[in-house]
Design an enzyme around this catalytic site. Sequence first.
Site, PDB file in Angstrom:
ATOM      1  N   MET A  24      86.438  66.896 124.020  1.00  0.00           N
ATOM      2  CA  MET A  24      87.287  67.112 124.954  1.00  0.00           C
ATOM      3  C   MET A  24      88.338  68.116 124.544  1.00  0.00           C
ATOM      4  O   MET A  24      88.697  68.152 123.430  1.00  0.00           O
ATOM      5  CB  MET A  24      88.405  65.961 125.218  1.00  0.00           C
ATOM      6  CG  MET A  24      89.485  65.741 125.924  1.00  0.00           C
ATOM      7  SD  MET A  24      90.566  64.182 126.343  1.00  0.00           S
ATOM      8  CE  MET A  24      90.927  63.981 124.483  1.00  0.00           C
ATOM      9  N   SER A  64      82.319  63.822 119.949  1.00  0.00           N
ATOM     10  CA  SER A  64      83.649  62.896 120.748  1.00  0.00           C
ATOM     11  C   SER A  64      83.021  62.710 121.893  1.00  0.00           C
ATOM     12  O   SER A  64      81.684  62.152 122.012  1.00  0.00           O
ATOM     13  CB  SER A  64      84.732  63.654 120.768  1.00  0.00           C
ATOM     14  OG  SER A  64      85.895  62.835 121.094  1.00  0.00           O
ATOM     15  N   GLN A  65      83.348  62.838 123.267  1.00  0.00           N
ATOM     16  CA  GLN A  65      82.603  62.728 124.368  1.00  0.00           C
ATOM     17  C   GLN A  65      81.398  63.225 124.459  1.00  0.00           C
ATOM     18  O   GLN A  65      80.660  62.591 125.561  1.00  0.00           O
ATOM     19  CB  GLN A  65      83.893  62.939 125.471  1.00  0.00           C
ATOM     20  CG  GLN A  65      83.891  64.366 125.800  1.00  0.00           C
ATOM     21  CD  GLN A  65      85.000  64.680 127.025  1.00  0.00           C
ATOM     22  OE1 GLN A  65      85.812  63.963 127.140  1.00  0.00           O
ATOM     23  NE2 GLN A  65      84.977  65.858 127.655  1.00  0.00           N
ATOM     24  N   ASP A  70      90.425  56.695 112.227  1.00  0.00           N
ATOM     25  CA  ASP A  70      90.549  57.357 113.604  1.00  0.00           C
ATOM     26  C   ASP A  70      91.822  56.969 114.415  1.00  0.00           C
ATOM     27  O   ASP A  70      92.052  55.841 114.594  1.00  0.00           O
ATOM     28  CB  ASP A  70      89.603  57.086 114.676  1.00  0.00           C
ATOM     29  CG  ASP A  70      89.147  58.221 115.688  1.00  0.00           C
ATOM     30  OD1 ASP A  70      90.198  58.432 116.497  1.00  0.00           O
ATOM     31  OD2 ASP A  70      87.923  58.571 115.823  1.00  0.00           O
ATOM     32  N   HIS A 127      89.916  61.419 113.560  1.00  0.00           N
ATOM     33  CA  HIS A 127      88.746  61.836 114.528  1.00  0.00           C
ATOM     34  C   HIS A 127      88.271  63.419 114.275  1.00  0.00           C
ATOM     35  O   HIS A 127      88.908  64.218 114.262  1.00  0.00           O
ATOM     36  CB  HIS A 127      89.397  61.853 115.914  1.00  0.00           C
ATOM     37  CG  HIS A 127      88.251  61.853 116.865  1.00  0.00           C
ATOM     38  ND1 HIS A 127      87.402  60.719 117.007  1.00  0.00           N
ATOM     39  CD2 HIS A 127      88.146  62.486 118.125  1.00  0.00           C
ATOM     40  CE1 HIS A 127      86.503  60.971 118.201  1.00  0.00           C
ATOM     41  NE2 HIS A 127      87.000  62.163 118.753  1.00  0.00           N
TER      42      HIS A 127
END
Length: 298
Positions: free
Chosen positions: A33, A107-108, A225, A281
């Site tokens: 993202m 991530s995504q 995270d 993260h």
Amino acid sequence: MAALMVAVPVLALLGLCPGPAAAATPLVIWHGMGDSCCNPVSMGYIQKLVEKKIPGIFVLSLKIGSSLIQDMENSFFMNVNQQVREVCRQLATDPRLQGGYNAMGFSQGGQFLRAVAQRCPAPPMLNLISIGGQHQGVYGFPRCPGESSHLCDWIRKTLDLGAYSKAVQEHLVQAEYWHDPLKEEEYRKNSIFLADINQERGINETYKKNLMALKKFVMVKFLNDTMVDPPISEWFGFYKSGQAKETIPLQETLLYKEDRLGLQQMDKAGKLVFLGVKGDHLHFSEEWFDSTILPFLQ
């Protein structure tokens, strides 16, 4: 000299002479993202790192849109199902990938590439490495990446107002993997992306078969995270249904117990790899990447 010239082909015929080195398996990467395919401090850095460590490898860093700005904007606002279809088209038409490829999602991008594995088996994905991917979705955005904080304030308000409304689902990427443990029925019924790839509305045997074809499914969880809620989603765990405090690991979820995606069989076959790395993260060292991740690409 004549004797040597004769000996070499004889050795080759006997299979005793090494031929050309096998080409490295191509790598496809998908950013997270608020990022883009070629950001020099993120995906561009990863691409150069892999190319330096594995000479001759072809690395495709996925770009969704005609520009880096559009690619970044699409990570917030382009329907994920459309993005996955576009990626499947890119992979299917790239001659360098037809023998198979490894995939690495950040991530995504981790859950998006899993959707590619489940929906588009040709060309074949060999190994999937999910670095901080949220495979059971998220229920909050405690913090946002980089310069996107103003966007994320708006996203939070939008999700609070109606994450599962048709308009929000169709046009807000993060809503499409928003998983409200207090509204499980609404999630199962109205989530247009995550509920589908996680077999929440029924069993798509093709999804299961395609995911089980992976050699390895590697999931990296960041142990400190502050961006993903809950962090255990990075290992396919989530909140226990009906509340948002207690989490359970993948092995205690119905998804696993009923083996709706084949994850139980993959786990027993040693195909699931759960890795933890200290840090927030997507914060990791080059040394960790070299020693822990690169072996899955070689």
